[in-house]
Design an enzyme around this catalytic site. Structure first.
Site, PDB file in Angstrom:
ATOM      1  N   ARG A   1      -9.469   0.407  -3.756  1.00 47.45           N
ATOM      2  CA  ARG A   1     -10.225  -0.095  -2.609  1.00 47.45           C
ATOM      3  C   ARG A   1     -10.455   0.989  -1.572  1.00 47.45           C
ATOM      4  NH1 ARG A   1      -7.901  -5.211  -1.321  1.00 47.45           N
ATOM      5  NH2 ARG A   1      -9.520  -5.749  -2.800  1.00 47.45           N
ATOM      6  N   TYR A   2      -9.477   1.840  -1.426  1.00 47.22           N
ATOM      7  CA  TYR A   2      -9.546   2.895  -0.408  1.00 47.22           C
ATOM      8  C   TYR A   2      -9.831   4.217  -1.105  1.00 47.22           C
ATOM      9  CZ  TYR A   2      -6.936  -0.441   2.545  1.00 47.22           C
ATOM     10  OH  TYR A   2      -6.518  -1.526   3.256  1.00 47.22           O
TER      11      TYR A   2
ATOM     12  N   ARG B   1      -6.374   6.312  -2.488  1.00 47.44           N
ATOM     13  CA  ARG B   1      -5.174   5.677  -3.043  1.00 47.44           C
ATOM     14  C   ARG B   1      -5.549   4.429  -3.806  1.00 47.44           C
ATOM     15  NH1 ARG B   1      -6.273   4.995   2.084  1.00 47.44           N
ATOM     16  NH2 ARG B   1      -5.506   3.262   3.369  1.00 47.44           N
TER      17      ARG B   1
ATOM     18  N   CYS C   1       8.951 -11.367 -11.445  1.00 45.94           N
ATOM     19  CA  CYS C   1       9.729 -11.030 -10.257  1.00 45.94           C
ATOM     20  C   CYS C   1      11.093 -11.674 -10.427  1.00 45.94           C
ATOM     21  CB  CYS C   1       9.066 -11.603  -9.006  1.00 45.94           C
ATOM     22  SG  CYS C   1       7.389 -11.008  -8.795  1.00 45.94           S
TER      23      CYS C   1
ATOM     24  N   CYS D   1       8.278 -16.129  -5.079  1.00 43.95           N
ATOM     25  CA  CYS D   1       8.102 -16.568  -3.694  1.00 43.95           C
ATOM     26  C   CYS D   1       6.979 -17.590  -3.673  1.00 43.95           C
ATOM     27  CB  CYS D   1       7.720 -15.376  -2.827  1.00 43.95           C
ATOM     28  SG  CYS D   1       8.810 -13.965  -3.063  1.00 43.95           S
TER      29      CYS D   1
ATOM     30  N   CYS E   1       3.414 -16.418  -2.506  1.00 43.42           N
ATOM     31  CA  CYS E   1       2.912 -15.147  -3.038  1.00 43.42           C
ATOM     32  C   CYS E   1       1.388 -15.053  -3.067  1.00 43.42           C
ATOM     33  CB  CYS E   1       3.454 -14.944  -4.451  1.00 43.42           C
ATOM     34  SG  CYS E   1       2.887 -13.407  -5.190  1.00 43.42           S
TER      35      CYS E   1
ATOM     36  N   ARG F   1      -0.244 -13.190  -5.033  1.00 44.03           N
ATOM     37  CA  ARG F   1      -0.687 -13.108  -6.429  1.00 44.03           C
ATOM     38  C   ARG F   1      -0.166 -14.286  -7.229  1.00 44.03           C
ATOM     39  NH1 ARG F   1       0.581  -7.344  -5.783  1.00 44.03           N
ATOM     40  NH2 ARG F   1      -1.177  -6.604  -4.545  1.00 44.03           N
TER      41      ARG F   1
ATOM     42  N   ASP G   1      -2.187 -14.122   3.526  1.00 43.60           N
ATOM     43  CA  ASP G   1      -3.508 -14.191   2.905  1.00 43.60           C
ATOM     44  C   ASP G   1      -3.865 -15.663   2.667  1.00 43.60           C
ATOM     45  OD1 ASP G   1      -3.753 -11.408   2.776  1.00 43.60           O
ATOM     46  OD2 ASP G   1      -2.517 -11.334   0.967  1.00 43.60           O
TER      47      ASP G   1
ATOM     48  N   ASP H   1      -5.073  -8.636   5.857  1.00 42.32           N
ATOM     49  CA  ASP H   1      -5.788  -8.090   4.716  1.00 42.32           C
ATOM     50  C   ASP H   1      -7.079  -8.901   4.632  1.00 42.32           C
ATOM     51  OD1 ASP H   1      -6.129  -6.343   2.610  1.00 42.32           O
ATOM     52  OD2 ASP H   1      -4.125  -6.708   1.801  1.00 42.32           O
TER      53      ASP H   1
ATOM     54  N   LYS I   1      -6.880  -3.679   4.827  1.00 43.50           N
ATOM     55  CA  LYS I   1      -5.990  -4.110   5.908  1.00 43.50           C
ATOM     56  C   LYS I   1      -6.574  -3.724   7.261  1.00 43.50           C
ATOM     57  CE  LYS I   1      -2.039  -3.458   2.886  1.00 43.50           C
ATOM     58  NZ  LYS I   1      -2.791  -2.899   1.727  1.00 43.50           N
TER      59      LYS I   1
HETATM   60  C1  PLP Z   1      -2.295  -2.315   0.728  1.00 44.15           C
HETATM   61  C2  PLP Z   1      -3.100  -1.622  -0.230  1.00 44.15           C
HETATM   62  C3  PLP Z   1      -3.069  -0.229  -0.312  1.00 44.15           C
HETATM   63  C4  PLP Z   1      -2.188   0.626   0.563  1.00 44.15           C
HETATM   64  O1  PLP Z   1      -2.559   0.576   1.907  1.00 44.15           O
HETATM   65  P1  PLP Z   1      -1.824   1.506   2.977  1.00 44.15           P
HETATM   66  O2  PLP Z   1      -2.412   1.090   4.282  1.00 44.15           O
HETATM   67  O3  PLP Z   1      -2.101   2.907   2.605  1.00 44.15           O
HETATM   68  O4  PLP Z   1      -0.354   1.193   2.878  1.00 44.15           O
HETATM   69  C5  PLP Z   1      -3.865   0.374  -1.246  1.00 44.15           C
HETATM   70  N1  PLP Z   1      -4.686  -0.328  -2.047  1.00 44.15           N
HETATM   71  C6  PLP Z   1      -4.746  -1.680  -1.973  1.00 44.15           C
HETATM   72  C7  PLP Z   1      -5.688  -2.407  -2.855  1.00 44.15           C
HETATM   73  C8  PLP Z   1      -3.955  -2.376  -1.061  1.00 44.15           C
HETATM   74  O5  PLP Z   1      -4.014  -3.705  -1.012  1.00 44.15           O
HETATM   75  S1  SF4 Z   2       5.704 -11.914  -3.047  1.00 47.04           S
HETATM   76 FE1  SF4 Z   2       4.919 -12.356  -5.126  1.00 47.04          FE
HETATM   77  S2  SF4 Z   2       4.948 -10.367  -6.162  1.00 47.04           S
HETATM   78 FE2  SF4 Z   2       6.288 -10.188  -4.369  1.00 47.04          FE
HETATM   79  S3  SF4 Z   2       8.345 -10.680  -5.114  1.00 47.04           S
HETATM   80 FE3  SF4 Z   2       7.463 -12.567  -4.313  1.00 47.04          FE
HETATM   81  S4  SF4 Z   2       6.520 -13.550  -6.098  1.00 47.04           S
HETATM   82 FE4  SF4 Z   2       6.885 -11.429  -6.648  1.00 47.04          FE
END
Ligand code: PLP
Ligand code: SF4
Length: 347
Positions: free
Chosen positions: A87-88, A91, A100, A104, A107, A109, A271, A308, A315
């Site tokens: 996305r960025y 990175r 996991c 949670c 979560c 995801r 989220d 986010d 973010k």
């Molecule tokens: C959170 C995230 C990052 C890392 O973001 P930083 O602000 O550098 O910590 C990179 N890629 C994705 C898709 C993310 O959700």
């Molecule tokens: S937030 Fe989601 S990915 Fe993170 S530890 Fe909990 S269940 Fe696993």
């Protein structure tokens, strides 16, 4: 090691003299058909009573089936390269595990965590690694999931070895909740392996604590072991209703984190994930938390409060209003006590 069925949960709760009604059991069964249950024995041991802050994070609630609200993939993470989100510019995020130590209930995801069919395959990960190799602008790779530290030491090592062959990677971050939810998983064997791979590129670990009650002698020990092998530790928390949505809680949590060598990094507004609406509060709560920290305790205890952006905007920081920039470049400010100050360099 893990509680994964309602029957087993009921028995284990009985040992703590906590009893579930028939309705509660039916509800649990309904929810776990859609979203699996998994709680490590250690995390379960932290539950003291029904509805406490540990319970609320790991025990399913019927509200999870409220399907009117939210989105399964609110951050648009799914795209043409499976397991990878770029996305960025410099990175990317690599989802290398879908299990996991504890699922949670809030979560982000939720859509994929726990689903065996979506487990990242060796081939899938190789494709993602190829992508990274071909994109020289990527200098920072974030390993997430699921929880990367639920992979076997050998599997994780394989991935680290492959990543380290890619010359343009300067740092690797591992996102894991294991120090909080299954601290015994930070074994000597894991630490020896990580130590072999924590230079060129350097490793960082971001963990995930939500409440001061989670900072125990076991989780402290797990963090110490990672610090001993030279890995800097950060923490990401989510503001959750009925868990931690108050400034006093974060003041205590973040101070305790610093005292065990963990720097609070991000504080997230939740989220908009389907099945989690009962955890989501007003954004003002987050602003109040930040205001309750800044100035009142160590600056190192103040994380970045972010949303986010839904739809995949990344973010975005949300800041309390401390400043008013004037046209002439001067600035009017309020300090942490609400007192007014001016910074004038032009008249
Ligand atoms: C959170 C995230 C990052 C890392 O973001 P930083 O602000 O550098 O910590 C990179 N890629 C994705 C898709 C993310 O959700
Ligand atoms: S937030 Fe989601 S990915 Fe993170 S530890 Fe909990 S269940 Fe696993």
């Amino acid at each position: 090691m893990f509680i994964t069925t309602v029957q087993n949960l009921k028995e284990k709760l009985g040992e703590k003299n906590i009893f579930l009604s028939d309705e509660e059991i039916t509800n649990l069964e309904e929810v776990t058909k859609k979203y699996p249950l998994r709680i490590s024995d250690y995390y379960f041991s932290l539950i003291e009573e029904k509805g406490d802050v540990i319970w609320n994070q790991c025990i399913p609630r019927i509200e999870e089936l409220n399907s009117e609200f939210g989105n399964e993939d609110p951050l648009n993470e799914e795209n043409e390269i499976p397991f990878l989100t770029h996305r960025y510019p410099d990175r990317c995020l690599l989802l290398i595990s879908n299990t996991c130590a504890m699922y949670c209930r809030f979560c982000t995801r939720k859509r994929k965590v726990g689903e065996v069919v979506k487990n990242p395959t060796r081939k899938g990960i190789e494709k993602a690694l190829n992508y990274i190799e071909n994109h020289k602008e990527i200098r920072d790779v974030i390993l997430s999931g699921g929880d990367p530290l639920l992979l076997s030491v050998e599997t994780l090592e394989r991935i680290l070895i492959d990543l380290r062959k890619i010359e343009h990677i300067e740092m690797i971050r591992i996102g894991t909740r294991v120090p909080c939810t299954m601290p015994e998983r930070i074994t000597d064997k894991l630490c020896e392996m990580l130590k072999r791979h924590n230079k060129n590129p350097i490793l960082y670990i971001n963990t995930h604590f939500e409440h001061p009650k989670e900072i125990t002698k076991e989780s402290k020990k797990a963090c110490e072991k990672l610090i001993d092998i030279g890995i800097p530790l950060g923490n990401q928390s989510i503001i959750l209703k009925d868990v931690n949505n108050k400034p006093e809680i974060f003041k205590e949590l973040n101070r305790k984190l610093l005292s065990i060598g963990v720097k609070p990094y991000y504080l997230y507004q939740p989220d908009l994930v389907k099945g989690t609406s009962h955890f989501i509060g007003n954004v003002k709560e987050g602003l109040d938390i930040i205001q309750g920290l800044r100035g009142h305790t160590s600056g190192m205890a103040v994380p970045h409060f972010v949303i986010d952006a839904p739809g995949g905007g990344g973010k975005i920081p949300i800041l309390p209003n401390y400043t008013k920039l004037q046209k002439n470049g001067n600035v009017k400010m309020k300090n942490y006590e609400g007192k007014d100050f001016k910074y004038n360099f032009k008249n």
